[in-house]
Design a protein around this motif. Structure first.
Motif, PDB file in Angstrom:
ATOM      1  N   GLU A 131      -0.774  -3.903   8.240  1.00 18.13           N
ATOM      2  CA  GLU A 131      -0.386  -2.742   9.042  1.00 18.13           C
ATOM      3  C   GLU A 131       0.216  -1.645   8.164  1.00 18.13           C
ATOM      4  O   GLU A 131      -0.076  -0.461   8.351  1.00 18.13           O
ATOM      5  N   LYS A 132       1.052  -2.004   7.197  1.00 15.51           N
ATOM      6  CA  LYS A 132       1.639  -1.015   6.290  1.00 15.51           C
ATOM      7  C   LYS A 132       0.558  -0.345   5.455  1.00 15.51           C
ATOM      8  O   LYS A 132       0.572   0.876   5.266  1.00 15.51           O
ATOM      9  N   ALA A 133      -0.381  -1.134   4.937  1.00 17.40           N
ATOM     10  CA  ALA A 133      -1.469  -0.578   4.142  1.00 17.40           C
ATOM     11  C   ALA A 133      -2.338   0.346   4.988  1.00 17.40           C
ATOM     12  O   ALA A 133      -2.748   1.426   4.542  1.00 17.40           O
ATOM     13  N   LYS A 134      -2.600  -0.044   6.214  1.00 15.29           N
ATOM     14  CA  LYS A 134      -3.407   0.763   7.128  1.00 15.29           C
ATOM     15  C   LYS A 134      -2.719   2.098   7.406  1.00 15.29           C
ATOM     16  O   LYS A 134      -3.365   3.159   7.383  1.00 15.29           O
ATOM     17  N   GLU A 135      -1.401   2.084   7.625  1.00 14.14           N
ATOM     18  CA  GLU A 135      -0.640   3.320   7.858  1.00 14.14           C
ATOM     19  C   GLU A 135      -0.732   4.239   6.640  1.00 14.14           C
ATOM     20  O   GLU A 135      -0.927   5.447   6.779  1.00 14.14           O
ATOM     21  N   ARG A 136      -0.571   3.660   5.436  1.00 14.39           N
ATOM     22  CA  ARG A 136      -0.649   4.462   4.210  1.00 14.39           C
ATOM     23  C   ARG A 136      -2.026   5.099   4.047  1.00 14.39           C
ATOM     24  O   ARG A 136      -2.142   6.273   3.694  1.00 14.39           O
ATOM     25  N   VAL A 137      -3.061   4.340   4.317  1.00 10.81           N
ATOM     26  CA  VAL A 137      -4.427   4.864   4.211  1.00 10.81           C
ATOM     27  C   VAL A 137      -4.623   5.998   5.208  1.00 10.81           C
ATOM     28  O   VAL A 137      -5.205   7.042   4.882  1.00 10.81           O
TER      29      VAL A 137
END
Length: 175
Positions: free
Chosen positions: A160-166
């Motif tokens: 979820e954190k990686a998805k938000e950053r992307v």
């Protein structure tokens, strides 16, 4: 031809007992010649079934639990008394192992046998749970499943954190 068959048959008959090996020890399996049966319980003997459910109290008379099981050593002697502690009507109860030598017997109310353990209810509550060999493997499986669940949750959070950053970087590129 008939002589050869007779010799082979005799050889098989003689080799049969030698082939009957105990697979655990590699020695020939032997049967006792006779069994000496025991007709009655002796005065210095106790039946294990009599102790199951026996109350365990401390020297002050406070009930600590009851005997749920016993662990025998290879010589057949009782080494551990497993005491059921806490819970209500068996629900929420945990088993605590206590060395047999730590207990003393006394007559309780109405002459019923009680076992006395010099401990408090808190001591038994804080004691580790007694795990049988079956429960040890179940406990390991349970711990592995719990850890897998923890790792799955960590992976979800990381995703979820990686998805938000992307998504944030994609928005910045679109501006």
């Amino acid at each position: 031809m008939r002589t050869t068959a007779t010799i082979l048959l005799a050889g098989l008959l003689l080799a049969g007992p030698a082939a009957a090996q105990d697979t655990n020890t590699g020695t020939a399996a032997t049967q006792p010649e006779s069994v000496e049966f025991v007709a009655k319980q002796q005065e210095n003997q106790d039946l294990m079934s009599r102790f199951l459910g026996t109350p365990v109290v401390n020297p002050e008379g406070e009930t600590l639990g009851k005997v749920n099981d016993m662990a025998l050593n290879t010589a057949g002697q009782v080494e551990v008394i497993v005491i059921g502690v806490g819970g209500f009507l068996g629900v929420g109860e945990k088993n605590v192992g206590v060395p047999y030598d730590a207990l003393a017997r006394q007559a309780g109310e109405e002459g019923q046998t009680q076992l006395v353990l010099d401990a408090t209810q808190g001591d038994l509550t804080d004691a580790p749970e007694y795990l049988t060999s079956d429960n040890q493997s179940l406990s390991l499986t349970k711990r592995l499943r719990e850890r897998a669940g923890e790792l799955t949750e960590e992976a979800k959070e990381t995703y979820e954190k990686a998805k938000e950053r992307v998504m944030e970087e994609a928005e910045q590129l679109n501006q």
